[in-house]
Design a protein around this motif. Structure first.
Motif, PDB file in Angstrom:
ATOM      1  N   GLU A 128     -25.665  -9.344 -21.839  1.00 25.85           N
ATOM      2  CA  GLU A 128     -25.746  -8.037 -22.499  1.00 25.85           C
ATOM      3  C   GLU A 128     -25.283  -8.209 -23.937  1.00 25.85           C
ATOM      4  OE1 GLU A 128     -22.287  -8.856 -22.418  1.00 25.85           O
ATOM      5  OE2 GLU A 128     -22.308  -6.743 -23.031  1.00 25.85           O
ATOM      6  N   LEU A 129     -25.045  -7.115 -24.631  1.00 25.52           N
ATOM      7  CA  LEU A 129     -24.775  -7.197 -26.073  1.00 25.52           C
ATOM      8  C   LEU A 129     -23.636  -8.151 -26.434  1.00 25.52           C
ATOM      9  CD1 LEU A 129     -25.186  -3.640 -27.646  1.00 25.52           C
ATOM     10  CD2 LEU A 129     -26.293  -5.777 -28.331  1.00 25.52           C
ATOM     11  N   LEU A 130     -22.530  -8.066 -25.701  1.00 26.52           N
ATOM     12  CA  LEU A 130     -21.379  -8.895 -26.085  1.00 26.52           C
ATOM     13  C   LEU A 130     -21.666 -10.383 -25.886  1.00 26.52           C
ATOM     14  CD1 LEU A 130     -18.447  -8.928 -27.083  1.00 26.52           C
ATOM     15  CD2 LEU A 130     -17.741  -8.946 -24.686  1.00 26.52           C
ATOM     16  N   LEU A 131     -22.236 -10.708 -24.724  1.00 28.99           N
ATOM     17  CA  LEU A 131     -22.506 -12.120 -24.466  1.00 28.99           C
ATOM     18  C   LEU A 131     -23.584 -12.651 -25.419  1.00 28.99           C
ATOM     19  CD1 LEU A 131     -21.628 -14.462 -22.713  1.00 28.99           C
ATOM     20  CD2 LEU A 131     -23.457 -13.922 -21.101  1.00 28.99           C
ATOM     21  N   SER A 132     -24.571 -11.803 -25.733  1.00 31.72           N
ATOM     22  CA  SER A 132     -25.586 -12.211 -26.720  1.00 31.72           C
ATOM     23  C   SER A 132     -24.920 -12.547 -28.041  1.00 31.72           C
ATOM     24  CB  SER A 132     -26.593 -11.086 -26.954  1.00 31.72           C
ATOM     25  OG  SER A 132     -27.037 -10.572 -25.744  1.00 31.72           O
ATOM     26  N   THR A 133     -23.972 -11.691 -28.439  1.00 27.11           N
ATOM     27  CA  THR A 133     -23.251 -11.931 -29.687  1.00 27.11           C
ATOM     28  C   THR A 133     -22.504 -13.259 -29.620  1.00 27.11           C
ATOM     29  OG1 THR A 133     -22.937  -9.550 -29.855  1.00 27.11           O
ATOM     30  CG2 THR A 133     -21.578 -10.926 -31.278  1.00 27.11           C
ATOM     31  N   GLN A 134     -21.842 -13.484 -28.493  1.00 26.41           N
ATOM     32  CA  GLN A 134     -21.086 -14.727 -28.336  1.00 26.41           C
ATOM     33  C   GLN A 134     -22.002 -15.943 -28.444  1.00 26.41           C
ATOM     34  OE1 GLN A 134     -19.086 -14.112 -24.631  1.00 26.41           O
ATOM     35  NE2 GLN A 134     -17.319 -13.097 -25.586  1.00 26.41           N
ATOM     36  N   MET A 135     -23.193 -15.778 -27.839  1.00 28.12           N
ATOM     37  CA  MET A 135     -24.134 -16.906 -27.886  1.00 28.12           C
ATOM     38  C   MET A 135     -24.570 -17.186 -29.310  1.00 28.12           C
ATOM     39  SD  MET A 135     -26.388 -16.592 -24.391  1.00 28.12           S
ATOM     40  CE  MET A 135     -26.982 -14.969 -24.625  1.00 28.12           C
ATOM     41  N   VAL A 136     -24.815 -16.109 -30.068  1.00 27.64           N
ATOM     42  CA  VAL A 136     -25.239 -16.310 -31.453  1.00 27.64           C
ATOM     43  C   VAL A 136     -24.101 -16.897 -32.279  1.00 27.64           C
ATOM     44  CG1 VAL A 136     -26.149 -15.192 -33.527  1.00 27.64           C
ATOM     45  CG2 VAL A 136     -26.931 -14.458 -31.267  1.00 27.64           C
ATOM     46  N   THR A 137     -22.883 -16.380 -32.050  1.00 29.81           N
ATOM     47  CA  THR A 137     -21.760 -16.909 -32.849  1.00 29.81           C
ATOM     48  C   THR A 137     -21.503 -18.384 -32.564  1.00 29.81           C
ATOM     49  OG1 THR A 137     -20.191 -16.159 -31.166  1.00 29.81           O
ATOM     50  CG2 THR A 137     -20.489 -14.750 -33.098  1.00 29.81           C
ATOM     51  N   SER A 138     -21.716 -18.788 -31.326  1.00 30.14           N
ATOM     52  CA  SER A 138     -21.451 -20.190 -31.020  1.00 30.14           C
ATOM     53  C   SER A 138     -22.455 -21.099 -31.732  1.00 30.14           C
ATOM     54  CB  SER A 138     -21.467 -20.425 -29.510  1.00 30.14           C
ATOM     55  OG  SER A 138     -22.738 -20.113 -28.999  1.00 30.14           O
ATOM     56  N   ALA A 139     -23.602 -20.542 -32.109  1.00 28.39           N
ATOM     57  CA  ALA A 139     -24.578 -21.336 -32.855  1.00 28.39           C
ATOM     58  C   ALA A 139     -24.355 -21.221 -34.353  1.00 28.39           C
ATOM     59  CB  ALA A 139     -25.989 -20.874 -32.502  1.00 28.39           C
ATOM     60  N   THR A 140     -23.918 -20.034 -34.843  1.00 30.17           N
ATOM     61  CA  THR A 140     -23.837 -19.809 -36.289  1.00 30.17           C
ATOM     62  C   THR A 140     -22.417 -19.842 -36.818  1.00 30.17           C
ATOM     63  OG1 THR A 140     -23.643 -17.434 -35.986  1.00 30.17           O
ATOM     64  CG2 THR A 140     -25.881 -18.308 -36.208  1.00 30.17           C
ATOM     65  N   PHE A 141     -21.420 -19.674 -35.949  1.00 25.22           N
ATOM     66  CA  PHE A 141     -20.013 -19.595 -36.333  1.00 25.22           C
ATOM     67  C   PHE A 141     -19.711 -18.411 -37.246  1.00 25.22           C
ATOM     68  CE2 PHE A 141     -20.929 -24.077 -35.456  1.00 25.22           C
ATOM     69  CZ  PHE A 141     -20.099 -24.251 -34.345  1.00 25.22           C
ATOM     70  N   ARG A 142     -20.601 -17.408 -37.317  1.00 26.00           N
ATOM     71  CA  ARG A 142     -20.314 -16.230 -38.152  1.00 26.00           C
ATOM     72  C   ARG A 142     -19.678 -15.156 -37.266  1.00 26.00           C
ATOM     73  NH1 ARG A 142     -20.237 -18.255 -42.971  1.00 26.00           N
ATOM     74  NH2 ARG A 142     -19.356 -16.198 -43.255  1.00 26.00           N
ATOM     75  N   VAL A 143     -18.443 -15.396 -36.855  1.00 25.19           N
ATOM     76  CA  VAL A 143     -17.791 -14.524 -35.867  1.00 25.19           C
ATOM     77  C   VAL A 143     -17.506 -13.129 -36.419  1.00 25.19           C
ATOM     78  CG1 VAL A 143     -15.775 -14.247 -34.377  1.00 25.19           C
ATOM     79  CG2 VAL A 143     -16.808 -16.504 -34.697  1.00 25.19           C
ATOM     80  N   PHE A 144     -16.903 -13.072 -37.592  1.00 23.63           N
ATOM     81  CA  PHE A 144     -16.527 -11.789 -38.178  1.00 23.63           C
ATOM     82  C   PHE A 144     -17.743 -10.873 -38.324  1.00 23.63           C
ATOM     83  CE2 PHE A 144     -13.979  -9.924 -42.040  1.00 23.63           C
ATOM     84  CZ  PHE A 144     -13.917  -8.703 -41.375  1.00 23.63           C
ATOM     85  N   GLU A 145     -18.797 -11.395 -38.977  1.00 20.04           N
ATOM     86  CA  GLU A 145     -19.974 -10.573 -39.239  1.00 20.04           C
ATOM     87  C   GLU A 145     -20.600 -10.076 -37.935  1.00 20.04           C
ATOM     88  OE1 GLU A 145     -19.389 -13.517 -40.372  1.00 20.04           O
ATOM     89  OE2 GLU A 145     -19.636 -13.613 -42.552  1.00 20.04           O
ATOM     90  N   LEU A 146     -20.716 -10.999 -36.977  1.00 14.29           N
ATOM     91  CA  LEU A 146     -21.462 -10.638 -35.766  1.00 14.29           C
ATOM     92  C   LEU A 146     -20.696  -9.677 -34.863  1.00 14.29           C
ATOM     93  CD1 LEU A 146     -23.172 -14.043 -35.243  1.00 14.29           C
ATOM     94  CD2 LEU A 146     -24.291 -11.832 -35.554  1.00 14.29           C
ATOM     95  N   TYR A 147     -19.360  -9.850 -34.815  1.00 16.19           N
ATOM     96  CA  TYR A 147     -18.591  -8.889 -34.006  1.00 16.19           C
ATOM     97  C   TYR A 147     -18.564  -7.506 -34.656  1.00 16.19           C
ATOM     98  CZ  TYR A 147     -17.187 -11.865 -30.205  1.00 16.19           C
ATOM     99  OH  TYR A 147     -17.211 -12.641 -29.082  1.00 16.19           O
ATOM    100  N   LEU A 148     -18.625  -7.494 -35.992  1.00 10.25           N
ATOM    101  CA  LEU A 148     -18.745  -6.222 -36.691  1.00 10.25           C
ATOM    102  C   LEU A 148     -20.075  -5.561 -36.329  1.00 10.25           C
ATOM    103  CD1 LEU A 148     -17.004  -4.608 -38.613  1.00 10.25           C
ATOM    104  CD2 LEU A 148     -18.273  -5.601 -40.532  1.00 10.25           C
ATOM    105  N   VAL A 149     -21.112  -6.368 -36.286  1.00 10.09           N
ATOM    106  CA  VAL A 149     -22.432  -5.845 -35.940  1.00 10.09           C
ATOM    107  C   VAL A 149     -22.430  -5.273 -34.519  1.00 10.09           C
ATOM    108  CG1 VAL A 149     -24.823  -6.490 -35.435  1.00 10.09           C
ATOM    109  CG2 VAL A 149     -23.739  -7.267 -37.558  1.00 10.09           C
ATOM    110  N   VAL A 150     -21.824  -6.016 -33.591  1.00  6.19           N
ATOM    111  CA  VAL A 150     -21.853  -5.531 -32.212  1.00  6.19           C
ATOM    112  C   VAL A 150     -21.036  -4.244 -32.082  1.00  6.19           C
ATOM    113  CG1 VAL A 150     -19.898  -6.743 -31.107  1.00  6.19           C
ATOM    114  CG2 VAL A 150     -21.992  -6.350 -29.836  1.00  6.19           C
ATOM    115  N   ALA A 151     -19.930  -4.161 -32.839  1.00  4.92           N
ATOM    116  CA  ALA A 151     -19.134  -2.928 -32.814  1.00  4.92           C
ATOM    117  C   ALA A 151     -19.970  -1.762 -33.330  1.00  4.92           C
ATOM    118  CB  ALA A 151     -17.874  -3.100 -33.655  1.00  4.92           C
ATOM    119  N   ILE A 152     -20.725  -2.004 -34.395  1.00  2.77           N
ATOM    120  CA  ILE A 152     -21.562  -0.938 -34.960  1.00  2.77           C
ATOM    121  C   ILE A 152     -22.662  -0.528 -33.978  1.00  2.77           C
ATOM    122  CG2 ILE A 152     -23.238  -0.428 -36.794  1.00  2.77           C
ATOM    123  CD1 ILE A 152     -21.426  -2.122 -38.666  1.00  2.77           C
TER     124      ILE A 152
END
Lengths: 255, 256
Positions: free
Chosen positions: A186-210
């Motif tokens: 779901e959204l959170l795990l998708s975000t985690q998967m993307v961050t593990s590839a891009t390492f852009r944790v701050f930006e992506l968690y902000l996006v998921v929060a939004i």
């Protein structure tokens, strides 16, 4: 500060397929678990109102169990622990058009079971708020219990039930993130998967929060419309609402 | 009055825990008769009529409507067994009830309140039910309020809709539980008038009320309850003019 606006805007406005699939899963799981929760809750509430201890006590136990243990533990228990113990394993289900993975089934059932316990209490309170005189009027007209419930009591209870159901769905949307632990993308795990590839944790968690903010906001508008609709022709507000006002009641419900 | 017996209560006992409300009340009501129950509050009169249509279950005694037991089935060997909920619901159709607090369904209009039970319980076709409901609304002089919700009606209007709702089931008898006690004084008259017209049309009625004027004018028989016992009954002229029981005299001197 390590923050890349380009990446932020890119993921916010042009989400990848993995993200959209996550969004779709979040919504589908929420809606299905909520439907399951409402059905279980109605059944449990009716059983709980029965004078028969054989119907009443299983429901008390169920509510006690579901409200007394963390939802995260329930999810892991249902999917992982039961399988590890060799008791029950969720298998992928071939539904012809698509395959429903075992962990998504477990996610819907775990969230629905948990929701059912809260819904049972909400529906019970709603039914309890209907005046005793309504039962007597219905009975004196020769109505049987199921007819009395369906035609007289539940339609009136709905006015008390709808506002908290709205809140429950809001909580449900957010609680779906918990099923990421059993591997539902779901959204959170998708975000985690993307961050593990891009390492852009701050930006992506902000996006998921939004994203979640957007979901709950849209739902909030719908909820207000729903409450207006079911409040129609209702000159008498419920007693606690008259006492504390609508917004105080929302706070008092506490979730 | 020498019509057939519609309601027959024999030795009805009712207790809430330790508190004995009815201590063996017997009463017969014949077809077309208007019986008014009076008595001080706490005398058990409301409880008694609630027992008649089984809104309260009784501990001893029996209640028969049209000769058939309410709430129990008689086995061939004479033993009594508690009737099923379904049969009890069926038996309640024969008795209309009007409540002190009206108890109209707030989520339905006046018309919908009236057609609800005929359609849902009796299986009457909607068109027929609506036509009958309109006739009933005309009878209680509320034709123009058919599409109003209870919250938009005065107390007296709500109570008249409640009477029409009970009548829609074509009951054998009507029970009135202090039908004017919750009303503003200025709307009491309109409800009593409807009830009077109903009595004149030959409806069998059992009325619990504090309206002594109504009792004097409309009742065929006045029954006095005191602390769960029936202490006096007779035509209104006798009960009001020449009461036998000292408790009746005491009660009447307080309310008249």
């Amino acid at each position: 500060m390590n923050f890349n606006w380009d990446i932020f805007w890119h993921y916010l406005l042009q989400p990848s397929d993995i993200y959209l699939y996550g969004l779709w899963l979040t919504l589908t799981i929420s809606v299905l678990a909520m439907l399951l929760g409402c059905s279980l809750g109605l059944l449990a509430a009716l059983m709980r109102l029965s004078r028969n201890p054989l119907l009443q006590y299983p429901v008390r136990f169920y509510v006690w169990l579901m409200r007394g243990t963390p939802l995260l533990v329930q999810i892991v228990f249902l999917y992982t622990a039961l399988a590890a113990g060799g008791i029950f394993r969720f298998e992928d289900l071939d539904l012809g058009l698509f395959t429903l993975p075992g962990n998504i089934q477990a996610a819907i059932i775990a969230l629905g079971l948990n929701e059912g316990a809260y819904m049972a209490e909400i529906i019970r309170a709603g039914i309890g708020a209907v005046d005793r005189g309504q039962y007597e009027a219905g009975r004196s007209l020769g109505m049987t219990f199921p007819k009395l419930m369906r035609r007289i009591v539940l339609p009136q209870a709905l006015r008390v039930i709808v506002p908290p159901i709205g809140n429950e769905f809001n909580v449900m949307l957010k609680n779906t993130t918990l099923v990421s632990v059993i591997g539902v993308p779901e959204l959170l795990l998708s975000t985690q998967m993307v961050t593990s590839a891009t390492f852009r944790v701050f930006e992506l968690y902000l996006v998921v929060a939004i994203y979640f903010l957007a979901l709950t906001t849209v739902w909030g508008f719908f909820q207000r419309w729903l409450e207006r609709r079911f409040g129609k022709a209702d000159a008498h507000a419920s007693a606690p609402r008259r006492l504390f006002g609508r917004h105080a009641m929302k706070l008092l419900r506490g979730r | 009055m020498n019509g057939e017996i519609v309601i027959q209560a024999q030795g009805v006992h009712k207790a809430f825990g330790e508190l004995e409300i009815l201590k063996g009340v017997s009463l017969e009501v014949r077809r077309g008769e208007v019986v008014v129950l009076i008595g001080a509050s706490g005398s058990g009169k409301t409880t008694f009529i609630r027992c008649i249509n089984l809104l309260e279950d009784i501990q001893a005694g029996s209640i028969r409507v049209n000769g058939a037991l309410m709430g129990y089935r008689e086995r061939p060997d004479g033993r009594l067994v508690r009737d099923s909920e379904r049969n009890i619901a069926r038996r309640r159709r024969d008795i209309g009830m009007v409540f002190q607090r009206f108890n109209l369904f707030p989520h339905m209009t006046a018309l919908e309140n009236i057609i609800e039970a005929p359609i849902q319980v009796l299986g009457v076709a909607r068109d027929t039910a609506v036509a009958e409901a309109r006739a009933l609304l005309a009878r209680v002089r509320l034709s123009e309020k058919a599409d109003h919700y209870p919250a938009q009606l005065s107390g007296g209007q709500q109570q008249r809709v409640a009477i029409a709702r009970a009548l829609a089931m074509k009951p054998q008898a009507m029970l009135f539980d202090e039908p004017t006690s919750a009303l503003d004084p200025e709307t009491v008259g309109e409800v009593l008038e409807v009830m009077k017209a109903l009595a004149e049309d030959g409806m069998t009625m059992v009325v619990v009320t504090h309206e002594m004027g109504f009792a004097k004018e409309v009742a065929d028989r006045v029954v006095v309850l005191h602390q769960g016992e029936l202490i006096e009954e007779g035509p209104p002229a006798q009960v009001f003019g020449n009461p036998h029981h000292p408790r009746t005299r005491e009660f009447l001197s307080r309310v008249l």
